[in-house]
Design a protein around this motif. Sequence first.
Motif, mmCIF file in Angstrom:
data_model
loop_
_atom_site.group_PDB
_atom_site.id
_atom_site.type_symbol
_atom_site.label_atom_id
_atom_site.label_comp_id
_atom_site.label_asym_id
_atom_site.label_seq_id
_atom_site.Cartn_x
_atom_site.Cartn_y
_atom_site.Cartn_z
ATOM 1 N N VAL A 17 0.852 -1.194 0.000
ATOM 2 C CA VAL A 17 0.000 0.000 0.000
ATOM 3 C C VAL A 17 0.886 1.241 0.000
ATOM 4 O O VAL A 17 2.030 1.202 0.468
ATOM 5 N N VAL A 18 0.336 2.340 -0.496
ATOM 6 C CA VAL A 18 0.986 3.644 -0.360
ATOM 7 C C VAL A 18 0.583 4.236 0.994
ATOM 8 O O VAL A 18 -0.597 4.256 1.357
ATOM 9 N N PHE A 19 1.571 4.707 1.717
ATOM 10 C CA PHE A 19 1.388 5.218 3.078
ATOM 11 C C PHE A 19 1.757 6.693 3.103
ATOM 12 O O PHE A 19 2.811 7.085 2.583
ATOM 13 N N HIS A 20 0.903 7.520 3.696
ATOM 14 C CA HIS A 20 1.215 8.943 3.822
ATOM 15 C C HIS A 20 1.916 9.176 5.154
ATOM 16 O O HIS A 20 1.293 9.126 6.217
ATOM 17 N N GLY A 21 3.202 9.376 5.084
ATOM 18 C CA GLY A 21 3.980 9.576 6.297
ATOM 19 C C GLY A 21 5.446 9.712 5.954
ATOM 20 O O GLY A 21 5.846 9.689 4.787
ATOM 21 N N SER A 22 6.243 9.863 6.983
ATOM 22 C CA SER A 22 7.690 9.969 6.835
ATOM 23 C C SER A 22 8.334 8.721 7.433
ATOM 24 O O SER A 22 7.901 8.242 8.486
ATOM 25 N N VAL A 23 9.349 8.195 6.759
ATOM 26 C CA VAL A 23 10.043 7.001 7.247
ATOM 27 C C VAL A 23 11.534 7.294 7.361
ATOM 28 O O VAL A 23 12.159 7.746 6.390
ATOM 29 N N VAL A 24 12.076 7.031 8.539
ATOM 30 C CA VAL A 24 13.524 7.139 8.732
ATOM 31 C C VAL A 24 14.089 5.738 8.943
ATOM 32 O O VAL A 24 13.356 4.796 9.272
ATOM 33 N N SER B 141 19.027 14.900 13.429
ATOM 34 C CA SER B 141 20.008 15.676 14.194
ATOM 35 C C SER B 141 20.461 14.956 15.459
ATOM 36 O O SER B 141 21.587 15.153 15.923
ATOM 37 N N GLU B 142 19.598 14.103 16.022
ATOM 38 C CA GLU B 142 19.906 13.475 17.305
ATOM 39 C C GLU B 142 20.611 12.132 17.190
ATOM 40 O O GLU B 142 21.342 11.739 18.104
ATOM 41 N N PHE B 143 20.402 11.412 16.080
ATOM 42 C CA PHE B 143 20.904 10.047 15.991
ATOM 43 C C PHE B 143 21.848 9.896 14.798
ATOM 44 O O PHE B 143 21.397 9.856 13.646
ATOM 45 N N PRO B 144 23.152 9.821 15.052
ATOM 46 C CA PRO B 144 24.121 9.667 13.962
ATOM 47 C C PRO B 144 23.809 8.425 13.123
ATOM 48 O O PRO B 144 23.468 7.362 13.649
ATOM 49 N N GLY B 145 23.903 8.583 11.817
ATOM 50 C CA GLY B 145 23.650 7.475 10.902
ATOM 51 C C GLY B 145 22.210 7.353 10.468
ATOM 52 O O GLY B 145 21.891 6.574 9.562
ATOM 53 N N CYS B 146 21.315 8.113 11.091
ATOM 54 C CA CYS B 146 19.902 8.080 10.706
ATOM 55 C C CYS B 146 19.724 8.808 9.368
ATOM 56 O O CYS B 146 20.356 9.835 9.111
ATOM 57 N N PHE B 147 18.847 8.257 8.516
ATOM 58 C CA PHE B 147 18.549 8.937 7.244
ATOM 59 C C PHE B 147 17.089 8.727 6.886
ATOM 60 O O PHE B 147 16.412 7.853 7.435
ATOM 61 N N VAL B 148 16.598 9.565 5.974
ATOM 62 C CA VAL B 148 15.205 9.501 5.556
ATOM 63 C C VAL B 148 15.078 8.562 4.361
ATOM 64 O O VAL B 148 15.726 8.752 3.333
ATOM 65 N N LEU B 149 14.235 7.563 4.506
ATOM 66 C CA LEU B 149 13.937 6.673 3.389
ATOM 67 C C LEU B 149 12.924 7.320 2.456
ATOM 68 O O LEU B 149 13.058 7.243 1.237
ATOM 69 N N ASN B 150 11.923 7.959 3.032
ATOM 70 C CA ASN B 150 10.949 8.706 2.242
ATOM 71 C C ASN B 150 10.224 9.681 3.157
ATOM 72 O O ASN B 150 9.821 9.312 4.263
ATOM 73 N N GLY B 151 10.076 10.912 2.690
ATOM 74 C CA GLY B 151 9.500 11.949 3.530
ATOM 75 C C GLY B 151 8.020 12.190 3.358
ATOM 76 O O GLY B 151 7.456 13.059 4.034
ATOM 77 N N ASP B 152 7.354 11.442 2.475
ATOM 78 C CA ASP B 152 5.949 11.767 2.228
ATOM 79 C C ASP B 152 5.077 10.570 1.860
ATOM 80 O O ASP B 152 4.058 10.330 2.491
ATOM 81 N N LYS B 153 5.467 9.816 0.827
ATOM 82 C CA LYS B 153 4.599 8.738 0.349
ATOM 83 C C LYS B 153 5.396 7.462 0.062
ATOM 84 O O LYS B 153 5.530 7.036 -1.080
ATOM 85 N N PRO B 154 5.893 6.826 1.120
ATOM 86 C CA PRO B 154 6.560 5.535 0.946
ATOM 87 C C PRO B 154 5.535 4.443 0.653
ATOM 88 O O PRO B 154 4.317 4.657 0.727
#
Length: 241
Positions: A80-87, A113-126
């Motif tokens: 499914v398409v999900f409306h949200g942000s995924v890190v 900013s708080e967790f080194p190595g964290c990145f965004v997989l998708n910021g809106d519609k993963p």
Amino acid sequence: MTDIKIAGLTVSVDNKYPYLAALAADYLAPPGSPPDIAVRVGDGEIEKEAKLTPGLPPGYYESVCAYRQIAEHLPDYGAVVFHGSVVVLDGVAYAFTAKSGTGKTTHTRLWLSEFPGCFVLNGDKPILRFIGDRLFACGTPWRGKENYGTPGEYPLGGIVFLRRGAENKAEPISPEDAVQDLLCQIFMPDTPGAMLGTLDLADRILRATKLIRLYCNMEPGAAHTARAALTGDVSREEVKK
């Protein structure tokens, strides 16, 4: 024609405008890949979309309509398409969702900013997809106005439903408590079969991952409170408020 690879699926888009190819430049499928899904957007669909948000390039409208068509097919593949942000942190994906204006993007930035190595997989519609018995969050080219995102699929470690609060507090919630919030944040197809498939997938998603309701402010402690609830890893002096 633009062939893209998302959520482990090859999608062939018979696009008229170059916008989609540029949007999906990091997601192109290897040449000759047989498509799992094939879509084509008609001029009428583009015109209809343009009336909703006038003043944008026609290729933008085509890309929106193309993703909508793709989403109609996804339940056939357990997705499914999900409306949200995924890190992603330490190889595990975490999803945040909320009503518009609640602070989803701000909370995402706090994790970065708080967790080194964290990145965004998708910021809106993963895309959320079951591959075998495991639930994965998947990057897509449809990344929102901030354009946060990268290709890839990572096991989903939890969904956080954000609420604003003066202090940071996280609580586990049951699938029954989360169902309405989730259904508001996933794409619901128009065709009856795909709609029923999506409802079944929503139930599976709710039972396959950790569910957290987070009351939060915009301070760094919000990210630590969320992480502690998701992983049990209490940091930052036992999570400052």
